[in-house]
Scaffold this active site. Structure first.
Site, PDB file in Angstrom:
ATOM      1  CE1 TYR A 156      -9.400  -5.790 -22.666  1.00 30.37           C
ATOM      2  CE2 TYR A 156      -8.802  -3.765 -21.519  1.00 30.37           C
ATOM      3  CZ  TYR A 156      -9.661  -4.466 -22.350  1.00 30.37           C
ATOM      4  OH  TYR A 156     -10.763  -3.843 -22.877  1.00 30.37           O
ATOM      5  CE  LYS A 160      -8.949  -4.190 -25.837  1.00 32.99           C
ATOM      6  NZ  LYS A 160      -9.797  -4.390 -27.013  1.00 32.99           N
TER       7      LYS A 160
HETATM    8  P1  NAD Z   1     -18.154  -8.564 -24.369  1.00 30.65           P
HETATM    9  O1  NAD Z   1     -17.432  -9.571 -23.549  1.00 30.65           O
HETATM   10  O2  NAD Z   1     -19.560  -8.232 -24.041  1.00 30.65           O
HETATM   11  O3  NAD Z   1     -18.070  -8.936 -25.907  1.00 30.65           O
HETATM   12  C1  NAD Z   1     -16.887  -9.395 -26.494  1.00 30.65           C
HETATM   13  C2  NAD Z   1     -17.200  -9.980 -27.826  1.00 30.65           C
HETATM   14  O4  NAD Z   1     -15.995 -10.532 -28.392  1.00 30.65           O
HETATM   15  C3  NAD Z   1     -18.209 -11.126 -27.759  1.00 30.65           C
HETATM   16  O5  NAD Z   1     -19.119 -11.027 -28.833  1.00 30.65           O
HETATM   17  C4  NAD Z   1     -17.334 -12.373 -27.918  1.00 30.65           C
HETATM   18  O6  NAD Z   1     -18.020 -13.466 -28.495  1.00 30.65           O
HETATM   19  C5  NAD Z   1     -16.259 -11.846 -28.854  1.00 30.65           C
HETATM   20  N1  NAD Z   1     -15.053 -12.666 -28.815  1.00 30.65           N
HETATM   21  C6  NAD Z   1     -14.291 -12.984 -27.745  1.00 30.65           C
HETATM   22  N2  NAD Z   1     -13.285 -13.784 -28.102  1.00 30.65           N
HETATM   23  C7  NAD Z   1     -13.408 -13.998 -29.442  1.00 30.65           C
HETATM   24  C8  NAD Z   1     -12.682 -14.744 -30.393  1.00 30.65           C
HETATM   25  N3  NAD Z   1     -11.598 -15.463 -30.063  1.00 30.65           N
HETATM   26  N4  NAD Z   1     -13.096 -14.733 -31.689  1.00 30.65           N
HETATM   27  C9  NAD Z   1     -14.194 -14.029 -32.054  1.00 30.65           C
HETATM   28  N5  NAD Z   1     -14.918 -13.292 -31.192  1.00 30.65           N
HETATM   29  C10 NAD Z   1     -14.538 -13.279 -29.900  1.00 30.65           C
HETATM   30  O7  NAD Z   1     -17.227  -7.272 -24.287  1.00 30.65           O
HETATM   31  P2  NAD Z   1     -17.493  -5.724 -24.593  1.00 30.65           P
HETATM   32  O8  NAD Z   1     -17.440  -5.026 -23.301  1.00 30.65           O
HETATM   33  O9  NAD Z   1     -18.630  -5.537 -25.507  1.00 30.65           O
HETATM   34  O10 NAD Z   1     -16.118  -5.404 -25.327  1.00 30.65           O
HETATM   35  C11 NAD Z   1     -16.011  -5.207 -26.722  1.00 30.65           C
HETATM   36  C12 NAD Z   1     -14.634  -4.602 -26.989  1.00 30.65           C
HETATM   37  O11 NAD Z   1     -14.516  -3.361 -26.308  1.00 30.65           O
HETATM   38  C13 NAD Z   1     -13.483  -5.471 -26.487  1.00 30.65           C
HETATM   39  O12 NAD Z   1     -12.402  -5.405 -27.391  1.00 30.65           O
HETATM   40  C14 NAD Z   1     -13.100  -4.805 -25.184  1.00 30.65           C
HETATM   41  O13 NAD Z   1     -11.773  -5.036 -24.844  1.00 30.65           O
HETATM   42  C15 NAD Z   1     -13.356  -3.346 -25.525  1.00 30.65           C
HETATM   43  N6  NAD Z   1     -13.549  -2.507 -24.348  1.00 30.65           N
HETATM   44  C16 NAD Z   1     -14.582  -2.722 -23.501  1.00 30.65           C
HETATM   45  C17 NAD Z   1     -14.724  -1.899 -22.383  1.00 30.65           C
HETATM   46  C18 NAD Z   1     -15.853  -2.052 -21.424  1.00 30.65           C
HETATM   47  O14 NAD Z   1     -15.836  -1.352 -20.397  1.00 30.65           O
HETATM   48  N7  NAD Z   1     -16.817  -2.920 -21.647  1.00 30.65           N
HETATM   49  C19 NAD Z   1     -13.799  -0.873 -22.146  1.00 30.65           C
HETATM   50  C20 NAD Z   1     -12.749  -0.699 -23.051  1.00 30.65           C
HETATM   51  C21 NAD Z   1     -12.636  -1.518 -24.153  1.00 30.65           C
END
Ligand code: NAD
Length: 248
Positions: A156, A160
């Site tokens: 991851y 990133k």
């Molecule tokens: P989440 O798991 O709630 O949502 C992820 C989304 O990505 C979902 O809609 C899923 O359907 C979609 N997805 C996954 N694989 C896919 C694919 N192969 N093709 C198309 N869509 C796909 O996660 P989140 O927490 O809302 O995270 C959103 C973004 O933010 C991600 O990139 C995550 O790495 C980043 N992020 C999240 C956090 C956190 O604390 N939640 C922190 C840092 C970064």
């Protein structure tokens, strides 16, 4: 609210979590939205129905962002439907955590494929349209793990960190076409992704955050909205943290 009136935005992973908040905040601010989802069609349709209430055009498209050929077809279909594209938010992401010493090849590859290659695929296929916008915007959702590294997240963190390199390169390559490209690096945000973390980890994390709480999806979306707006016209190649001061 009309910050994005007349713009068209594509949000990957827009069916839930941060992506859903970004899609709805952009719709509330006047943007037509294309929501890319991979899993739950019902969740994507819910995002679209909520966006409809703001009087904008909203559509959902199923696509595995890691698939180059499938992404190309979906991007072409979005352009056919909307006629123009101004904003791309590369938000789709997954985790497959584990210590590097025990990490399988598949767990490494699949996280890189979705988080990093997926962003490349959509930037690659949509840039030709975004370059025609008078103020094109590409926003990549990275993570503080990509800046600082994080034990248990070799795949991851690498994906990133890779997104940050991609962001800075796109910023340089597309600047002459008035397209900006920036990355947002969230810390711990309350979503399905963090809901699976053990209670002990969550407690430790919250102690380490100066603001003493996890972030809300809307707090990430607010930055995406700003970066997509005309107010951010001279910001490009930046990585901005939304982490409650965790890595300040
Ligand atoms: P989440 O798991 O709630 O949502 C992820 C989304 O990505 C979902 O809609 C899923 O359907 C979609 N997805 C996954 N694989 C896919 C694919 N192969 N093709 C198309 N869509 C796909 O996660 P989140 O927490 O809302 O995270 C959103 C973004 O933010 C991600 O990139 C995550 O790495 C980043 N992020 C999240 C956090 C956190 O604390 N939640 C922190 C840092 C970064």
């Amino acid at each position: 609210m009309t910050m994005l009136k007349g713009k068209t935005a594509v949000i990957t992973g827009g069916s839930r979590g941060i992506g859903c908040a970004v899609a709805l905040m952009m719709a509330e601010n006047g943007a037509d939205i294309a929501v890319i989802f991979s899993g739950s069609e019902a969740a994507a349709n819910e995002t679209v129905a909520s966006a409809d209430k703001f009087g904008v055009k909203a559509r959902a498209y199923q696509c595995d962002v890691s698939d180059f050929a499938q992404s190309k077809i979906v991007c072409e279909n979005i352009f056919k439907e909307f006629g123009k594209i101004d904003i791309l938010v590369n938000n789709a992401g997954i985790t497959k955590d584990g210590l590097m010493l025990a990490m399988s090849e598949n767990d490494f590859d699949s996280v890189i494929d979705v988080n990093l290659k997926g962003a490349f695929n959509f930037a690659r296929h949509l840039s030709r349209y975004i370059m025609k916008s008078p103020a094109g915007r590409i926003i990549n959702i990275s993570s503080v793990s990509g800046i600082a590294g994080n034990a248990g997240q070799a795949n991851y963190s690498a994906s990133k960190a890779g997104l940050i390199g991609l962001t800075k390169t796109i910023a340089k390559e597309l600047a002459s076409r008035n397209v900006t490209c920036n990355a947002i690096a969230p810390g711990f945000i309350e979503t399905d992704m963090t809901a699976t973390l053990p209670e002990t980890v969550l407690e430790k994390v919250q102690t380490a955050i100066p603001l003493k709480r996890m972030g809300r999806t809307e707090e990430v979306a607010a930055l995406a909205l700003f970066l997509a707006s005309d107010a951010a016209s001279y910001i490009t190649g930046e990585v901005i943290k939304v982490d409650g001061g965790m890595y300040a």
